[in-house]
Design a protein around this motif. Structure first.
Motif, PDB file in Angstrom:
ATOM      1  N   UNK A  15       0.729  -1.187  -0.101  1.00  0.00           N
ATOM      2  CA  UNK A  15       0.059   0.155   0.094  1.00  0.00           C
ATOM      3  C   UNK A  15       1.001   1.268   0.147  1.00  0.00           C
ATOM      4  N   UNK A  16       2.170   1.108  -0.025  1.00  0.00           N
ATOM      5  CA  UNK A  16       2.966   2.284   0.364  1.00  0.00           C
ATOM      6  C   UNK A  16       2.863   3.128  -1.055  1.00  0.00           C
ATOM      7  N   UNK A  17       3.264   4.353  -0.882  1.00  0.00           N
ATOM      8  CA  UNK A  17       3.320   5.214  -2.030  1.00  0.00           C
ATOM      9  C   UNK A  17       4.976   5.638  -2.288  1.00  0.00           C
ATOM     10  N   UNK A  65       5.547   7.344 -15.696  1.00  0.00           N
ATOM     11  CA  UNK A  65       5.454   6.789 -14.253  1.00  0.00           C
ATOM     12  C   UNK A  65       4.363   5.808 -13.902  1.00  0.00           C
ATOM     13  N   UNK A  66       4.460   4.949 -13.120  1.00  0.00           N
ATOM     14  CA  UNK A  66       3.655   3.749 -12.591  1.00  0.00           C
ATOM     15  C   UNK A  66       2.283   4.509 -11.724  1.00  0.00           C
ATOM     16  N   UNK A  67       1.405   3.510 -11.381  1.00  0.00           N
ATOM     17  CA  UNK A  67       0.618   3.811 -10.269  1.00  0.00           C
ATOM     18  C   UNK A  67       1.253   4.001  -9.006  1.00  0.00           C
ATOM     19  N   UNK A  68       2.127   3.309  -8.683  1.00  0.00           N
ATOM     20  CA  UNK A  68       2.731   3.423  -7.261  1.00  0.00           C
ATOM     21  C   UNK A  68       3.187   4.854  -7.031  1.00  0.00           C
ATOM     22  N   UNK A  69       3.274   5.909  -7.977  1.00  0.00           N
ATOM     23  CA  UNK A  69       3.788   7.079  -7.421  1.00  0.00           C
ATOM     24  C   UNK A  69       2.602   8.149  -6.987  1.00  0.00           C
TER      25      UNK A  69
END
Length: 270
Positions: A15-17, A65-69
């Protein structure tokens, strides 16, 4: 282009950003350490890294950039590029034409300029108030934020020292909108008259020209009581004044982590 997540705290959960500071150069940036310390204190399982990005690479880098950013801190020379890439902007970004923070959420890029509030807060904390005049060294994106901050502190006359006087034209126009008279000189062309405050907006490590037979211009400031250099790494309110970084709480040092400013404007004018 190079990227690193050096100094990021631990191994995050799913769940981390992920957040980064972008600029060129960027290896000198202390933002990863500052943010890592803040995240540990707050118990946030976030990563914060740094990435070297040239101005002509910005569009491609942000598109990839991916969705984690979760967000980006923006420093020299990318604040105009961040402004252009934002889908929505806060009022200060619109005024200055520069964004130093991008919140990435729901397919949107929310652009913020936190430099102005940070400068005003830090200078006010140091007792700067009721300025009539001041000086800005540099004419880039950070200089526009410095000018707005000085106007909010009461300045109505500002001298801008620039390597190329023509580069200060946007500051002259902004000064007209703010009701601040702007005079422009080269870094060696000013008469060096005393002013209560000089703000240097040059990037870290920038070399100042020397007068023939004299010291570097930036060191001939005996008449200036305070010298403040903004650390344009996107950490909210982060300025180095009298050798002391920051001055705001750790929570404020985590960009792109909170709710969007309700004053943010849609690019379509909504």
């Amino acid at each position: 282009m190079t990227a690193t997540t050096a100094d990021a705290p631990g191994t995050p959960g799913a769940e981390a950003s992920v957040l980064e500071v972008w600029g060129d150069p960027i290896a000198h940036s202390l933002s990863p350490r500052l943010h890592a310390a803040a995240y540990r204190e707050l118990g946030w399982a976030w990563q914060y890294g740094r990435r070297r990005v040239a101005a002509d690479e910005f569009a491609a880098e942000i598109a990839g950039l991916g969705l984690a950013y979760r967000g980006l801190s923006i420093t020299f020379p990318l604040k105009a590029e961040a402004f252009a890439a934002a889908t929505r902007l806060d009022e200060t970004s619109v005024l200055t034409g520069a964004a130093n923070t991008l919140v990435l959420r729901g397919g949107e890029r929310l652009g913020f300029n936190t430099d102005v509030d940070g400068l005003v807060a830090d200078l006010t904390e140091q007792g700067v108030a009721g300025l009539a005049e001041a000086r800005i060294v540099g004419a880039g994106a950070t200089a526009t934020s410095a000018l707005v901050a000085l106007a909010r502190l009461g300045a109505d006359r500002v001298e801008v020292l620039a390597r190329r006087p023509e580069a200060a034209a946007p500051l002259v126009g902004l000064g007209e909108r703010l009701g601040v008279g702007i005079s422009v000189a080269t870094l060696l062309g000013s008469d060096g008259g005393a002013v209560p405050l000089t703000l240097s907006t040059l990037p870290g490590g920038a070399e100042l020209p020397r007068r023939r037979g004299g010291a570097p211009r930036g060191r001939r400031r005996a008449a200036v009581r305070r010298r403040v250099r903004p650390l344009a790494d996107g950490a909210r309110g982060c300025v180095a004044a009298r050798g002391r970084p920051g001055g705001r709480r750790a929570r404020d040092a985590a960009p792109a982590g909170g709710a969007a400013d309700p004053r943010v404007r849609d690019r379509r004018g909504h």
